[in-house]
Write a protein that holds these residues in place. Sequence first.
Motif, mmCIF file in Angstrom:
data_model
loop_
_atom_site.group_PDB
_atom_site.id
_atom_site.type_symbol
_atom_site.label_atom_id
_atom_site.label_comp_id
_atom_site.label_asym_id
_atom_site.label_seq_id
_atom_site.Cartn_x
_atom_site.Cartn_y
_atom_site.Cartn_z
ATOM 1 N N PHE A 173 -61.929 -6.389 -9.481
ATOM 2 C CA PHE A 173 -61.653 -5.900 -8.115
ATOM 3 C C PHE A 173 -60.249 -5.329 -8.058
ATOM 4 N N CYS A 174 -59.971 -4.615 -6.969
ATOM 5 C CA CYS A 174 -58.628 -4.082 -6.757
ATOM 6 C C CYS A 174 -57.896 -4.993 -5.757
ATOM 7 N N PRO A 175 -56.830 -5.663 -6.203
ATOM 8 C CA PRO A 175 -56.123 -6.573 -5.290
ATOM 9 C C PRO A 175 -55.551 -5.850 -4.067
ATOM 10 N N THR A 176 -55.188 -4.594 -4.229
ATOM 11 C CA THR A 176 -54.634 -3.839 -3.094
ATOM 12 C C THR A 176 -55.708 -3.658 -2.017
ATOM 13 N N HIS A 177 -56.874 -3.168 -2.424
ATOM 14 C CA HIS A 177 -57.937 -2.933 -1.433
ATOM 15 C C HIS A 177 -58.498 -4.239 -0.866
ATOM 16 N N LEU A 178 -58.443 -5.304 -1.668
ATOM 17 C CA LEU A 178 -58.984 -6.574 -1.153
ATOM 18 C C LEU A 178 -58.062 -7.232 -0.140
ATOM 19 N N PRO A 228 -64.393 2.827 -1.299
ATOM 20 C CA PRO A 228 -65.449 1.888 -1.743
ATOM 21 C C PRO A 228 -64.931 0.722 -2.584
ATOM 22 N N GLU A 229 -63.647 0.710 -2.936
ATOM 23 C CA GLU A 229 -63.091 -0.472 -3.622
ATOM 24 C C GLU A 229 -62.875 -1.630 -2.636
ATOM 25 N N CYS A 230 -62.986 -1.345 -1.341
ATOM 26 C CA CYS A 230 -62.832 -2.415 -0.351
ATOM 27 C C CYS A 230 -63.981 -3.407 -0.467
ATOM 28 N N VAL A 236 -50.435 -1.077 -0.208
ATOM 29 C CA VAL A 236 -49.604 -0.243 -1.082
ATOM 30 C C VAL A 236 -49.863 -0.688 -2.512
ATOM 31 N N CYS A 237 -50.186 0.256 -3.393
ATOM 32 C CA CYS A 237 -50.382 -0.075 -4.809
ATOM 33 C C CYS A 237 -49.025 0.040 -5.501
ATOM 34 N N GLN A 238 -48.403 -1.107 -5.758
ATOM 35 C CA GLN A 238 -47.054 -1.109 -6.354
ATOM 36 C C GLN A 238 -47.058 -0.425 -7.712
ATOM 37 N N ASN A 239 -48.156 -0.516 -8.421
ATOM 38 C CA ASN A 239 -48.214 0.091 -9.751
ATOM 39 C C ASN A 239 -48.092 1.607 -9.698
ATOM 40 N N MET A 240 -48.689 2.191 -8.680
ATOM 41 C CA MET A 240 -48.590 3.645 -8.507
ATOM 42 C C MET A 240 -47.170 4.031 -8.140
ATOM 43 N N LYS A 241 -46.550 3.181 -7.359
ATOM 44 C CA LYS A 241 -45.264 3.549 -6.758
ATOM 45 C C LYS A 241 -44.070 3.366 -7.694
ATOM 46 N N GLY A 278 -49.175 8.626 -12.248
ATOM 47 C CA GLY A 278 -50.315 7.830 -11.806
ATOM 48 C C GLY A 278 -50.258 6.524 -12.560
ATOM 49 N N VAL A 279 -51.396 5.844 -12.696
ATOM 50 C CA VAL A 279 -51.387 4.601 -13.473
ATOM 51 C C VAL A 279 -51.882 4.887 -14.906
ATOM 52 N N SER A 280 -51.710 3.901 -15.791
ATOM 53 C CA SER A 280 -51.889 4.180 -17.217
ATOM 54 C C SER A 280 -53.300 4.642 -17.595
ATOM 55 N N GLY A 284 -49.486 -0.025 -14.806
ATOM 56 C CA GLY A 284 -50.865 -0.313 -15.192
ATOM 57 C C GLY A 284 -51.707 -0.433 -13.922
ATOM 58 N N CYS A 285 -53.006 -0.631 -14.093
ATOM 59 C CA CYS A 285 -53.857 -0.845 -12.913
ATOM 60 C C CYS A 285 -54.410 -2.261 -13.025
ATOM 61 N N PHE A 286 -54.217 -3.060 -11.980
ATOM 62 C CA PHE A 286 -54.671 -4.458 -12.026
ATOM 63 C C PHE A 286 -56.159 -4.540 -12.329
ATOM 64 N N MET A 287 -56.922 -3.666 -11.676
ATOM 65 C CA MET A 287 -58.361 -3.727 -11.864
ATOM 66 C C MET A 287 -58.748 -3.410 -13.317
ATOM 67 N N ALA A 288 -58.146 -2.333 -13.866
ATOM 68 C CA ALA A 288 -58.475 -1.936 -15.237
ATOM 69 C C ALA A 288 -58.164 -3.067 -16.212
ATOM 70 N N CYS A 325 -52.976 10.863 -5.453
ATOM 71 C CA CYS A 325 -52.591 10.880 -4.034
ATOM 72 C C CYS A 325 -52.157 9.515 -3.494
ATOM 73 N N TYR A 326 -52.039 8.513 -4.345
ATOM 74 C CA TYR A 326 -51.409 7.249 -3.940
ATOM 75 C C TYR A 326 -49.922 7.258 -4.305
ATOM 76 N N GLN A 327 -49.518 8.337 -4.962
ATOM 77 C CA GLN A 327 -48.155 8.410 -5.491
ATOM 78 C C GLN A 327 -47.111 8.552 -4.385
ATOM 79 N N ILE A 356 -63.800 4.823 -14.005
ATOM 80 C CA ILE A 356 -62.684 5.436 -14.740
ATOM 81 C C ILE A 356 -61.460 4.506 -14.762
ATOM 82 N N ASN A 357 -61.408 3.586 -13.788
ATOM 83 C CA ASN A 357 -60.319 2.583 -13.751
ATOM 84 C C ASN A 357 -60.572 1.531 -14.830
ATOM 85 N N SER A 358 -60.469 1.957 -16.075
ATOM 86 C CA SER A 358 -60.686 1.063 -17.211
ATOM 87 C C SER A 358 -59.920 1.647 -18.397
HETATM 88 FE FE1 SF4 Z 1 -55.701 0.040 -9.624
HETATM 89 FE FE2 SF4 Z 1 -56.060 -0.811 -7.139
HETATM 90 FE FE3 SF4 Z 1 -53.858 0.490 -7.747
HETATM 91 FE FE4 SF4 Z 1 -56.184 1.781 -7.640
HETATM 92 S S1 SF4 Z 1 -55.091 0.818 -5.953
HETATM 93 S S2 SF4 Z 1 -54.646 1.966 -9.222
HETATM 94 S S3 SF4 Z 1 -57.554 0.179 -8.430
HETATM 95 S S4 SF4 Z 1 -54.497 -1.510 -8.589
#
Ligand code: SF4
Length: 299
Positions: A169-174, A197-199, A257-262, A58-60, A83-87, A23-25, A111-113
Amino acid sequence: MDRLETKIKKLKKEKNAIILAHCYQNIEIDSVADFVGDSLYLSQKAKDTNADIIVFAGVSFMAETAKLLSPTKKVLLPRTESGCFMANMIDVKSLREFKAKHPDIPTVCYINSTAAIKAECDICCTSSNAVDIVKKLNVPKVLFLPDTYLGKWVEKKLENVEVITYNGFCPTHLRILPEDMDFARKTYPTAKILAHPECHTKVSEKADFVGSTKEIMECVKHSVDKEFVIATEKGVLDRLQRDYPDKIFHLIKETIVCQNMKWHTLEDIYYSLKNETYEITLDETTAQKATRCIERMFE
Ligand code: SF4
Ligand code: 13P
């Protein structure tokens, strides 16, 4: 109907494929997706499907999880950049060092790993079930990785468990700062503020409700309130605005906005299905161990 949409739907039928979208897509992908949801929901769908091909918008790590849960299916990620920055903040070497520093404590991995990380952890969780999973372990201490903020949030919810967190951490949420929460509170005094909760902890503690993307959407669905501030990725806001036109939504800040998702577009989905790219493949030993880690979550 859009030509691309028609072509994707036709290919899906011909190839017995399904499309899963987080749902971030980008919201236009919902028009061709079979299931749209959070990471727990999508992994359940990947596990249960009879399709031959799963296209993961979604992300990888999500596509990898789908492959682990449905090893006989062809799982495709339309854009390898996603990819996901956090993973990617934890590798096997740093995981081993983290475990060595805190020996004999169960490891819970978000699961973000990557599959390689899951292969070396005891049990997996998502943001929807992290509190329940840690609670059910019924131990005084757990190691939690990679997300330090989700880990701290779990600890706060469970008083009697010490949650020792890795520093991911998630750079987007931070990007969401406590002052953004104060500003939203002042600007929209009657709105409820809903956060993921990633905030950062200092952000979550200023929210009216903290939950996974699905829980945030459910909260809106069941709430009598009419106005909300969304403190998570913009895709959630886009879907809420579409699904509840009589309610008012504000994104806490435009940059969430999570650029990786987009990365994924309808065109990418089309080429992915047509050319069957890019297929997720995993080393067998890693896959076996990582699958065990995820299966324990479902058990
Ligand atoms: Fe990863 Fe953050 Fe994007 Fe979620 S929002 S997929 S944790 S980079
Ligand atoms: P959900 O578990 O809420 O789907 O979150 C996944 C994610 O990557 C959030 O940034």
